[in-house]
Design a protein around this motif. Structure first.
Motif, PDB file in Angstrom:
ATOM      1  N   TRP A 178       0.854  -1.196   0.000  1.00  0.00           N
ATOM      2  CA  TRP A 178       0.000   0.000   0.000  1.00  0.00           C
ATOM      3  C   TRP A 178       0.886   1.241   0.000  1.00  0.00           C
ATOM      4  O   TRP A 178       1.769   1.381   0.843  1.00  0.00           O
ATOM      5  N   MET A 201      -3.275  -2.985  -2.158  1.00  0.00           N
ATOM      6  CA  MET A 201      -4.441  -2.321  -1.580  1.00  0.00           C
ATOM      7  C   MET A 201      -4.522  -0.870  -2.024  1.00  0.00           C
ATOM      8  O   MET A 201      -3.512  -0.160  -2.085  1.00  0.00           O
ATOM      9  N   GLY A 255      -6.617   2.491  -0.769  1.00  0.00           N
ATOM     10  CA  GLY A 255      -7.445   2.934   0.348  1.00  0.00           C
ATOM     11  C   GLY A 255      -6.909   4.204   0.970  1.00  0.00           C
ATOM     12  O   GLY A 255      -5.731   4.544   0.816  1.00  0.00           O
ATOM     13  N   LEU A 314      -6.554  -5.990  -4.167  1.00  0.00           N
ATOM     14  CA  LEU A 314      -6.320  -6.484  -5.519  1.00  0.00           C
ATOM     15  C   LEU A 314      -5.364  -7.671  -5.462  1.00  0.00           C
ATOM     16  O   LEU A 314      -4.306  -7.600  -4.826  1.00  0.00           O
ATOM     17  N   LYS A 364     -13.088  -8.378  -3.978  1.00  0.00           N
ATOM     18  CA  LYS A 364     -14.228  -7.540  -3.604  1.00  0.00           C
ATOM     19  C   LYS A 364     -15.554  -8.275  -3.750  1.00  0.00           C
ATOM     20  O   LYS A 364     -16.562  -7.876  -3.165  1.00  0.00           O
ATOM     21  N   ASP A 365     -15.560  -9.366  -4.517  1.00  0.00           N
ATOM     22  CA  ASP A 365     -16.786 -10.140  -4.711  1.00  0.00           C
ATOM     23  C   ASP A 365     -16.869 -11.348  -3.779  1.00  0.00           C
ATOM     24  O   ASP A 365     -17.816 -12.127  -3.851  1.00  0.00           O
ATOM     25  N   LYS A 384      -9.055  -8.002   6.827  1.00  0.00           N
ATOM     26  CA  LYS A 384      -9.199  -6.559   6.614  1.00  0.00           C
ATOM     27  C   LYS A 384      -8.989  -5.786   7.914  1.00  0.00           C
ATOM     28  O   LYS A 384      -8.424  -4.684   7.915  1.00  0.00           O
ATOM     29  N   LYS A 439     -13.855  -0.722   5.292  1.00  0.00           N
ATOM     30  CA  LYS A 439     -14.785  -0.215   4.276  1.00  0.00           C
ATOM     31  C   LYS A 439     -14.082   0.665   3.248  1.00  0.00           C
ATOM     32  O   LYS A 439     -14.628   0.927   2.171  1.00  0.00           O
ATOM     33  N   ARG A 440     -12.862   1.124   3.556  1.00  0.00           N
ATOM     34  CA  ARG A 440     -12.100   1.951   2.620  1.00  0.00           C
ATOM     35  C   ARG A 440     -11.125   1.121   1.786  1.00  0.00           C
ATOM     36  O   ARG A 440     -10.454   1.658   0.910  1.00  0.00           O
ATOM     37  N   GLN A 441     -11.017  -0.160   2.087  1.00  0.00           N
ATOM     38  CA  GLN A 441     -10.009  -0.991   1.439  1.00  0.00           C
ATOM     39  C   GLN A 441     -10.527  -1.600   0.135  1.00  0.00           C
ATOM     40  O   GLN A 441     -11.615  -2.166   0.094  1.00  0.00           O
ATOM     41  N   THR A 442      -9.730  -1.480  -0.907  1.00  0.00           N
ATOM     42  CA  THR A 442      -9.942  -2.244  -2.133  1.00  0.00           C
ATOM     43  C   THR A 442      -8.728  -3.144  -2.302  1.00  0.00           C
ATOM     44  O   THR A 442      -7.608  -2.658  -2.498  1.00  0.00           O
TER      45      THR A 442
END
Length: 328
Positions: A39, A103, A105, A75, A82-83, A58, A70-73
């Motif tokens: 990150w 990540m 975020g 990859l 995310k799914d 998370k 809730k701010r984390q994406t």
């Protein structure tokens, strides 16, 4: 500058379906996992075990980076994390050795400057209540509790200068302090716990002391299985406190107030459900529930074992006591 992806490589990575995840979960043993999260050019090593969930990963990433879940994406090559549901066990997600999680975020300080009253961060009351489930005795959650107690450091409080006065709140805490140590536990970050307590004037009172503050990182994720639809949620296991301070606190001398019953699902015998207190600045002089709670706390403060009480009937016990005093 990176090359633009070709049409053949730009297709969305395949999503692992529930059946394949379940098959992996059955075949994979529960073991320790070391994951590397990248990150903003920095790498964070996060140690987990296979029966931890994606949601708990998370939380651990949040602890290392300050970025809320809730701010984390997240990859990861050939996986659409995310799914994947947060309740999914890490052992069922095909992570590979030496492959990093990237990540995207933003930390809260960069988003909510000057917005300390943001309800999504400071309000613990916007979740629906859940029925009690018999999960407190399950080994998987006992192990999670044990790990959380070993990983989390309770934030002991150093007294500060008092601020706003909330009459009933301070009277309640002063009365409680005569028989109990007081720990504040919020489902938000430590920054916002400290900020709100400072606004309420709780950390600098001459009449009582706050022993410690705890935040969302001390919580664990559990799953209710006695409903037609499984539901995953976080809770506040008192075992984290009992494990770190066994010489002071245990199930016999601890009582926990919360407006969400699910928060003490791991220790229901120690929980007392209270009503949500909203609009504190306008209602601070009308919180009569704290007056009744004061009487209840003082009436049970000298008992040897609080866990044998039915805290669900606390109001009726206070009313009966008041009637007896009038008759006498």
């Amino acid at each position: 500058m990176a090359d633009a992806p070709s049409s053949s490589s730009s297709a969305a990575p395949p999503v692992a379906d529930a059946a394949s995840l379940a098959e992996v979960a059955v075949s994979a043993p529960v073991e320790e996992m070391t994951l590397v999260v990248k990150w903003r050019g920095q790498e964070q090593t996060v140690r987990m075990v296979g029966d931890d969930t994606l949601g708990e990963l998370k939380l651990r990433i949040c602890e290392a980076t300050g970025v809320f879940p809730k701010r984390q994406t997240l990859l990861y090559p050939k996986l659409m994390l995310k799914d994947i549901d947060d309740s999914t066990l890490l052992s069922s997600i095909p992570f590979k050795r030496n492959v990093k999680i990237n990540m995207i975020g933003t930390v809260e300080e960069e988003i909510f400057i000057g917005q300390e009253d943001d309800p999504e961060l400071l309000d613990d009351f916007d979740f629906e209540q859940n029925e009690d489930t018999p999960i407190k005795d399950k080994d998987v959650y006992k192990q999670k509790l044990k790990r959380r107690a070993s990983q989390y450091k309770v934030h002991l409080v150093v007294s500060q200068v008092p601020a706003i006065s909330f009459i009933y709140l301070h009277q309640f805490l002063a009365a409680a302090y005569s028989k109990y140590d007081i720990i504040i536990w919020s489902a938000t970050s430590m920054k916002w716990v400290e900020l709100k307590m400072e606004q309420l004037g709780v950390l600098g009172s001459p009449d009582y002391k706050i022993t410690a503050l705890m935040d969302h990182l001390a919580m664990i994720t559990v799953q209710s299985e006695n409903q037609s639809r499984k539901k995953t949620f976080d809770c506040k296991p008192l075992g984290v406190i009992w494990a770190q301070f066994p010489e002071y606190y245990n199930e016999k001398n601890t009582i926990m107030f919360d407006d969400l019953r699910r928060n003490f699902i791991m220790n229901p015998q120690n929980g007392l459900v209270i009503r949500p207190f909203r609009k504190a600045h306008s209602n601070r002089d009308n919180d009569n529930e704290l007056v009744k709670l004061t009487h209840y706390l003082l009436s049970i403060g000298d008992l040897e074992d609080l866990s044998k009480l039915d805290h669900g009937k606390w109001e009726s016990s206070i009313d009966e006591s008041a009637k007896r005093r009038k008759r006498s």
